[in-house]
Design an enzyme around this catalytic site. Structure first.
Site, PDB file in Angstrom:
ATOM      1  N   CYS A 228       0.810  -1.225   0.000  1.00  0.00           N
ATOM      2  CA  CYS A 228       0.000   0.000   0.000  1.00  0.00           C
ATOM      3  C   CYS A 228       0.843   1.275   0.000  1.00  0.00           C
ATOM      4  O   CYS A 228       0.619   2.180  -0.802  1.00  0.00           O
ATOM      5  CB  CYS A 228      -0.984  -0.021   1.169  1.00  0.00           C
ATOM      6  SG  CYS A 228      -0.235   0.035   2.814  1.00  0.00           S
ATOM      7  N   HIS A 278      -2.707   1.104   6.799  1.00  0.00           N
ATOM      8  CA  HIS A 278      -3.025   1.069   5.373  1.00  0.00           C
ATOM      9  C   HIS A 278      -3.148   2.493   4.845  1.00  0.00           C
ATOM     10  O   HIS A 278      -3.540   3.414   5.571  1.00  0.00           O
ATOM     11  CB  HIS A 278      -4.334   0.303   5.135  1.00  0.00           C
ATOM     12  CG  HIS A 278      -4.565  -0.032   3.694  1.00  0.00           C
ATOM     13  ND1 HIS A 278      -3.782  -0.907   2.991  1.00  0.00           N
ATOM     14  CD2 HIS A 278      -5.523   0.399   2.817  1.00  0.00           C
ATOM     15  CE1 HIS A 278      -4.222  -1.009   1.752  1.00  0.00           C
ATOM     16  NE2 HIS A 278      -5.283  -0.225   1.619  1.00  0.00           N
ATOM     17  N   HIS A 290      -5.825   1.984  -4.308  1.00  0.00           N
ATOM     18  CA  HIS A 290      -4.830   1.482  -3.346  1.00  0.00           C
ATOM     19  C   HIS A 290      -4.405   0.070  -3.708  1.00  0.00           C
ATOM     20  O   HIS A 290      -5.106  -0.653  -4.438  1.00  0.00           O
ATOM     21  CB  HIS A 290      -5.407   1.506  -1.919  1.00  0.00           C
ATOM     22  CG  HIS A 290      -6.635   0.661  -1.742  1.00  0.00           C
ATOM     23  ND1 HIS A 290      -6.810  -0.209  -0.687  1.00  0.00           N
ATOM     24  CD2 HIS A 290      -7.785   0.544  -2.475  1.00  0.00           C
ATOM     25  CE1 HIS A 290      -7.992  -0.799  -0.774  1.00  0.00           C
ATOM     26  NE2 HIS A 290      -8.605  -0.363  -1.843  1.00  0.00           N
TER      27      HIS A 290
END
Length: 320
Positions: A228, A278, A290
């Site tokens: 990520c 994240h 993402h």
């Protein structure tokens, strides 16, 4: 008998090679112009030059296409990164046009960027394979580009487009009122299209979306595999911005923006307290792109999805 089999194998290989060349020709040949859709209800993009062939997409009135070549009464075009055919009756063709096509990737090992749209023009710079150039014009087979802070021209057969034109409204494949005689769909209203923002944040977000479907790899920071934070770090690096490596460390980059003030390009974080587990990039409309996980790879999700809504901890703006 063995000789006959050998001949048949050679013929089969030749046919396969010719077929492969035919499939890739649209992507690698010199483009001929820019087309503007002139159909108040929309225009179908088809897989072949026939109204009976499969529908790939629908362009809205005023949308732009890159014309590869004319095939009878049809144009072979690139519309929002899809290659197909549109009927020429509903396309206004231009050899020269100021148009933001977004970022493109250089294909050959080394490509010349020249001061004008001609091989006789002076050399401005050279770009290697995979280099990103920003395209903002077309002139007789050449893209007008910005690269390394300089303006120049590069042959259109040397660049692969990575984004849909910023002025395009998008595409749709739905609609029931279609005239097979014209290839034109009157179920769409010409007043429904709107121009996309050309801000740097939007450019960055659009570039990020071009990687949807790429694989997730833990610790990855390149198109061969992203995690990520490696994904957003890579995207920003292509625009000359250096940000921290991990999601938590990226909370220190840029400056804070509220949820209600999000714009494309902002980084959105998920986790607990001051620790982020994240990160993704906001693209507008309550969505973000993402590197999700090993099952999904790079994808687009909604901030309102329960998992993300429950773990949202803030956003940071890197540009603007």
């Amino acid at each position: 008998m063995k000789r006959m089999i050998k001949v048949l194998l050679i013929l089969a290989a030749t046919v396969a090679a010719v077929a492969a060349l035919a499939i890739t020709a649209g992507a690698t040949e010199l483009k001929t112009g820019i087309g503007i859709v002139e159909a108040s209800g929309g225009l179908r993009l088809r897989s072949q030059a026939s109204t009976s062939s499969d529908i790939l997409s629908t362009a809205h009135n005023g949308d732009n296409v890159v014309v590869i070549r004319q095939v009878g009464d049809w144009y072979l075009v690139n519309y929002n990164l899809k290659i197909g055919y549109m009927h020429s009756d509903y396309i206004t063709f231009k050899e020269r046009e100021n148009i933001e096509l977004g970022y493109g990737s250089v294909d050959p090992y080394l490509a010349n960027i020249r001061s004008g749209p001609s091989t006789s023009s002076g050399l401005v710079d050279q770009a290697g394979s995979g280099a990103k150039v920003f395209i903002f014009g077309f002139n007789c087979g050449w893209y007008k580009v910005k690269y390394n802070g300089q303006i120049g021209y590069i042959r259109s057969d040397l660049v692969t487009l990575l984004e849909k034109p910023y002025c395009n409204s998008g595409s749709s494949s739905s609609g029931s009122s279609y005239s097979s005689a014209t290839g034109y769909d009157d179920s769409y209203s010409s007043g429904s299209s709107s121009s996309s923002s050309t801000s740097l944040g939007t450019q960055i977000a659009n570039y990020g979306m071009s990687f949807v479907g790429y694989p997730y790899v833990y610790g990855g920071t390149s198109p061969s595999g992203f995690d990520c934070s490696g994904f957003v770090q890579y995207i920003y690096r292509q625009f000359g911005y250096s940000i921290n490596r991990t999601a938590t460390a990226q909370l220190a980059n840029g400056y804070y923006v509220s949820y209600d003030s999000l714009i494309p390009g902002d980084l959105v974080f998920f986790g607990s307290g001051s620790s982020a587990s994240h990160v993704g990039m906001y693209i507008g409309g309550g969505e973000f792109v993402h590197a999700a996980n090993s099952r999904s790879g790079v994808k687009i999700s909604s901030l309102s999805e329960s998992w993300y809504a429950a773990r949202y901890i803030g956003a940071r703006r890197i540009v603007g």
